[in-house]
Design a protein around this motif. Sequence first.
Motif, PDB file in Angstrom:
ATOM      1  N   ALA A 162       0.836  -1.198   0.000  1.00 19.89           N
ATOM      2  CA  ALA A 162       0.000   0.000   0.000  1.00 19.89           C
ATOM      3  C   ALA A 162       0.871   1.249   0.000  1.00 19.89           C
ATOM      4  CB  ALA A 162      -0.935  -0.013   1.211  1.00 19.89           C
ATOM      5  N   ALA A 163       1.919   1.237   0.808  1.00 19.00           N
ATOM      6  CA  ALA A 163       2.804   2.406   0.873  1.00 19.00           C
ATOM      7  C   ALA A 163       3.574   2.576  -0.432  1.00 19.00           C
ATOM      8  CB  ALA A 163       3.762   2.257   2.045  1.00 19.00           C
ATOM      9  N   VAL A 164       3.980   1.451  -1.020  1.00 22.32           N
ATOM     10  CA  VAL A 164       4.716   1.499  -2.284  1.00 22.32           C
ATOM     11  C   VAL A 164       3.813   2.047  -3.396  1.00 22.32           C
ATOM     12  CG1 VAL A 164       5.694   0.025  -4.092  1.00 22.32           C
ATOM     13  CG2 VAL A 164       6.379  -0.307  -1.701  1.00 22.32           C
ATOM     14  N   GLU A 165       2.575   1.569  -3.426  1.00 25.21           N
ATOM     15  CA  GLU A 165       1.649   2.012  -4.477  1.00 25.21           C
ATOM     16  C   GLU A 165       1.377   3.506  -4.407  1.00 25.21           C
ATOM     17  OE1 GLU A 165      -1.846  -0.439  -4.533  1.00 25.21           O
ATOM     18  OE2 GLU A 165      -0.821  -1.959  -5.769  1.00 25.21           O
ATOM     19  N   ARG A 166       1.461   4.075  -3.212  1.00 24.77           N
ATOM     20  CA  ARG A 166       1.245   5.521  -3.077  1.00 24.77           C
ATOM     21  C   ARG A 166       2.543   6.313  -3.221  1.00 24.77           C
ATOM     22  NH1 ARG A 166      -2.871   7.052   1.561  1.00 24.77           N
ATOM     23  NH2 ARG A 166      -2.748   8.996   0.360  1.00 24.77           N
ATOM     24  N   GLY A 167       3.623   5.595  -3.467  1.00 26.58           N
ATOM     25  CA  GLY A 167       4.902   6.276  -3.686  1.00 26.58           C
ATOM     26  C   GLY A 167       5.599   6.693  -2.402  1.00 26.58           C
ATOM     27  N   PHE A 168       5.155   6.164  -1.252  1.00 32.35           N
ATOM     28  CA  PHE A 168       5.755   6.573   0.019  1.00 32.35           C
ATOM     29  C   PHE A 168       7.039   5.802   0.338  1.00 32.35           C
ATOM     30  CE2 PHE A 168       1.244   7.652   1.749  1.00 32.35           C
ATOM     31  CZ  PHE A 168       1.224   8.786   0.971  1.00 32.35           C
ATOM     32  N   LEU A 169       7.156   4.585  -0.180  1.00 28.99           N
ATOM     33  CA  LEU A 169       8.342   3.771   0.134  1.00 28.99           C
ATOM     34  C   LEU A 169       8.919   3.184  -1.151  1.00 28.99           C
ATOM     35  CD1 LEU A 169       7.082   1.681   3.217  1.00 28.99           C
ATOM     36  CD2 LEU A 169       8.727   3.568   3.279  1.00 28.99           C
ATOM     37  N   ASP A 170      10.215   2.929  -1.106  1.00 33.54           N
ATOM     38  CA  ASP A 170      10.908   2.266  -2.212  1.00 33.54           C
ATOM     39  C   ASP A 170      10.814   0.755  -1.967  1.00 33.54           C
ATOM     40  OD1 ASP A 170      13.078   0.825  -3.490  1.00 33.54           O
ATOM     41  OD2 ASP A 170      13.959   2.767  -3.990  1.00 33.54           O
ATOM     42  N   GLU A 171      10.108   0.067  -2.846  1.00 31.62           N
ATOM     43  CA  GLU A 171       9.779  -1.344  -2.605  1.00 31.62           C
ATOM     44  C   GLU A 171      11.016  -2.220  -2.416  1.00 31.62           C
ATOM     45  OE1 GLU A 171       7.450  -3.337  -5.663  1.00 31.62           O
ATOM     46  OE2 GLU A 171       6.315  -4.349  -4.087  1.00 31.62           O
ATOM     47  N   LYS A 172      11.940  -2.115  -3.348  1.00 31.71           N
ATOM     48  CA  LYS A 172      13.118  -2.972  -3.292  1.00 31.71           C
ATOM     49  C   LYS A 172      13.888  -2.751  -1.991  1.00 31.71           C
ATOM     50  CE  LYS A 172      17.533  -3.664  -5.621  1.00 31.71           C
ATOM     51  NZ  LYS A 172      18.296  -3.533  -6.860  1.00 31.71           N
ATOM     52  N   LYS A 173      14.072  -1.491  -1.650  1.00 35.88           N
ATOM     53  CA  LYS A 173      14.856  -1.197  -0.449  1.00 35.88           C
ATOM     54  C   LYS A 173      14.150  -1.643   0.823  1.00 35.88           C
ATOM     55  CE  LYS A 173      17.705   2.518  -2.201  1.00 35.88           C
ATOM     56  NZ  LYS A 173      17.775   3.944  -2.434  1.00 35.88           N
ATOM     57  N   VAL A 174      12.854  -1.384   0.899  1.00 30.83           N
ATOM     58  CA  VAL A 174      12.163  -1.686   2.149  1.00 30.83           C
ATOM     59  C   VAL A 174      11.995  -3.200   2.324  1.00 30.83           C
ATOM     60  CG1 VAL A 174       9.724  -1.526   1.416  1.00 30.83           C
ATOM     61  CG2 VAL A 174      10.382  -0.836   3.706  1.00 30.83           C
ATOM     62  N   VAL A 175      11.760  -3.901   1.216  1.00 31.93           N
ATOM     63  CA  VAL A 175      11.581  -5.354   1.303  1.00 31.93           C
ATOM     64  C   VAL A 175      12.912  -6.035   1.650  1.00 31.93           C
ATOM     65  CG1 VAL A 175      10.997  -7.424  -0.033  1.00 31.93           C
ATOM     66  CG2 VAL A 175       9.560  -5.392  -0.192  1.00 31.93           C
ATOM     67  N   THR A 176      13.984  -5.532   1.075  1.00 29.02           N
ATOM     68  CA  THR A 176      15.307  -6.091   1.376  1.00 29.02           C
ATOM     69  C   THR A 176      15.673  -5.864   2.844  1.00 29.02           C
ATOM     70  OG1 THR A 176      15.974  -5.560  -0.891  1.00 29.02           O
ATOM     71  CG2 THR A 176      17.726  -6.091   0.665  1.00 29.02           C
ATOM     72  N   GLU A 177      15.460  -4.642   3.303  1.00 24.82           N
ATOM     73  CA  GLU A 177      15.787  -4.316   4.698  1.00 24.82           C
ATOM     74  C   GLU A 177      14.942  -5.137   5.666  1.00 24.82           C
ATOM     75  OE1 GLU A 177      15.793  -0.095   5.333  1.00 24.82           O
ATOM     76  OE2 GLU A 177      15.674  -0.298   7.513  1.00 24.82           O
ATOM     77  N   ASN A 178      13.669  -5.302   5.309  1.00 24.59           N
ATOM     78  CA  ASN A 178      12.749  -6.100   6.111  1.00 24.59           C
ATOM     79  C   ASN A 178      13.229  -7.553   6.215  1.00 24.59           C
ATOM     80  OD1 ASN A 178       9.368  -7.261   5.676  1.00 24.59           O
ATOM     81  ND2 ASN A 178      10.309  -6.580   7.550  1.00 24.59           N
ATOM     82  N   ALA A 179      13.622  -8.130   5.080  1.00 23.52           N
ATOM     83  CA  ALA A 179      14.083  -9.523   5.077  1.00 23.52           C
ATOM     84  C   ALA A 179      15.381  -9.668   5.867  1.00 23.52           C
ATOM     85  CB  ALA A 179      14.272 -10.005   3.641  1.00 23.52           C
ATOM     86  N   LEU A 180      16.279  -8.705   5.680  1.00 21.29           N
ATOM     87  CA  LEU A 180      17.540  -8.749   6.440  1.00 21.29           C
ATOM     88  C   LEU A 180      17.271  -8.750   7.942  1.00 21.29           C
ATOM     89  CD1 LEU A 180      20.211  -6.309   4.944  1.00 21.29           C
ATOM     90  CD2 LEU A 180      20.405  -8.787   5.305  1.00 21.29           C
ATOM     91  N   SER A 181      16.313  -7.938   8.361  1.00 27.34           N
ATOM     92  CA  SER A 181      16.032  -7.830   9.795  1.00 27.34           C
ATOM     93  C   SER A 181      15.576  -9.172  10.360  1.00 27.34           C
ATOM     94  CB  SER A 181      14.994  -6.732  10.071  1.00 27.34           C
ATOM     95  OG  SER A 181      13.694  -7.160   9.723  1.00 27.34           O
ATOM     96  N   VAL A 182      14.841  -9.918   9.565  1.00 21.73           N
ATOM     97  CA  VAL A 182      14.331 -11.210  10.026  1.00 21.73           C
ATOM     98  C   VAL A 182      15.478 -12.222  10.168  1.00 21.73           C
ATOM     99  CG1 VAL A 182      12.794 -13.131   9.464  1.00 21.73           C
ATOM    100  CG2 VAL A 182      12.054 -10.780   9.022  1.00 21.73           C
ATOM    101  N   PHE A 183      16.381 -12.237   9.179  1.00 22.66           N
ATOM    102  CA  PHE A 183      17.532 -13.151   9.274  1.00 22.66           C
ATOM    103  C   PHE A 183      18.461 -12.719  10.405  1.00 22.66           C
ATOM    104  CE2 PHE A 183      16.361 -14.224   4.798  1.00 22.66           C
ATOM    105  CZ  PHE A 183      16.160 -15.582   5.005  1.00 22.66           C
ATOM    106  N   ARG A 184      18.641 -11.399  10.545  1.00 20.42           N
ATOM    107  CA  ARG A 184      19.513 -10.889  11.614  1.00 20.42           C
ATOM    108  C   ARG A 184      18.986 -11.284  12.995  1.00 20.42           C
ATOM    109  NH1 ARG A 184      18.714  -5.513  11.080  1.00 20.42           N
ATOM    110  NH2 ARG A 184      17.297  -5.698  12.826  1.00 20.42           N
ATOM    111  N   ALA A 185      17.652 -11.303  13.129  1.00 22.11           N
ATOM    112  CA  ALA A 185      17.051 -11.660  14.418  1.00 22.11           C
ATOM    113  C   ALA A 185      17.214 -13.148  14.732  1.00 22.11           C
ATOM    114  CB  ALA A 185      15.573 -11.282  14.420  1.00 22.11           C
ATOM    115  N   GLY A 186      17.578 -13.952  13.715  1.00 27.36           N
ATOM    116  CA  GLY A 186      17.871 -15.348  14.000  1.00 27.36           C
ATOM    117  C   GLY A 186      17.072 -16.364  13.217  1.00 27.36           C
ATOM    118  N   ALA A 187      16.287 -15.919  12.237  1.00 26.03           N
ATOM    119  CA  ALA A 187      15.513 -16.883  11.453  1.00 26.03           C
ATOM    120  C   ALA A 187      16.422 -17.669  10.513  1.00 26.03           C
ATOM    121  CB  ALA A 187      14.434 -16.166  10.650  1.00 26.03           C
TER     122      ALA A 187
END
Length: 321
Positions: A277-302
Amino acid sequence: MNGLKRLRGSVGMRRLVNETDIKTGALVYPLFVREGQRGAEKILSMPGQFRYGLDRLPYVAEELAAAGVGSVLLFGVPQKKDAEGSGAYDKNGAVQAAVKAFKSAGEFTVITDVCLCEYTSHGHCGILFGGKIDNDATLTQLQRIAVSHAEAGADIVAPSAMADFQVRAIRAALDENGFDGVSIMSYSTKFSSALYGPFREAAGSAPAFGDRKSYQLNPANTREALRESLEDEKEGADILMVKPAGFYLDILSKLRQKTLLPIAAYSVSGEYAMIKAAVERGFLDEKKVVTENALSVFRAGADILITYYAKELASGFKGEL
Ligand code: PBG
Ligand code: ZN
């Protein structure tokens, strides 16, 4: 310049000292298979996601393989529902057929969601008796479902009903039926979350009355969440899970300290919908936010990340942050 800055000074340096990577082989793509339908039907609250007819699965498999995604988590959307959710263990059901389709399409690790809510007329995850979950009756159904998925060729079954002793019951049923090689990924720490809304639209599985608070976990409780996962480990789970992912990284990181089993994190439908929703409205950069989000999950121990963005993460989003 301090040493930390020196180490961040170039792409090569950053790569050299990178502590966490998005592991392509650890991504799982969840998808919905609709019985008796052809083509792909859009899921309105999850732009880019579809309910697939069986005829589409070879193409989906091809796309996933091309992107480098080797694992899928399957959900069924049946044509008929009843109070017992008996469609869930229909030999010719959508999930059973989809398992076969993926197994014959290539080297996929096929995981199946084992629950009743998509198949019950009331939309709850178990059998009801007097308006409450009948745990024993629910276990019998879950055993039937898991065995039918194993018969179809599933590699891993993933019970998500939150019934007491479901892992032990399913392990016993699989073993008795000659499926001791089929693993169990338990939705062991599954919170009662507002973030499942889009999924329930996609699967048509919203409860007709009441909520799931009696069997899903309280977001306020850490120790309770850890205990639930550790119970499932004792019952014989091969892989544990924390769900949702993003709001519960503290739980994931604490569970990592308490178990030696692999842990999966499920980035759920609402997490996907928020980003889209945020990407569609131009508020977030999809590639960057999705990558950062995934990194955070692996960093937390997944060890494993279940995400509707699996394809993009595996292919296009690999670049530097
Ligand atoms: C079935 C199930 C749900 C999800 C996964 N398995 C829905 C629920 O518990 O209501 C949610 C996944 C998502 O939101 O992406 N019990
Ligand atoms: Zn359910």
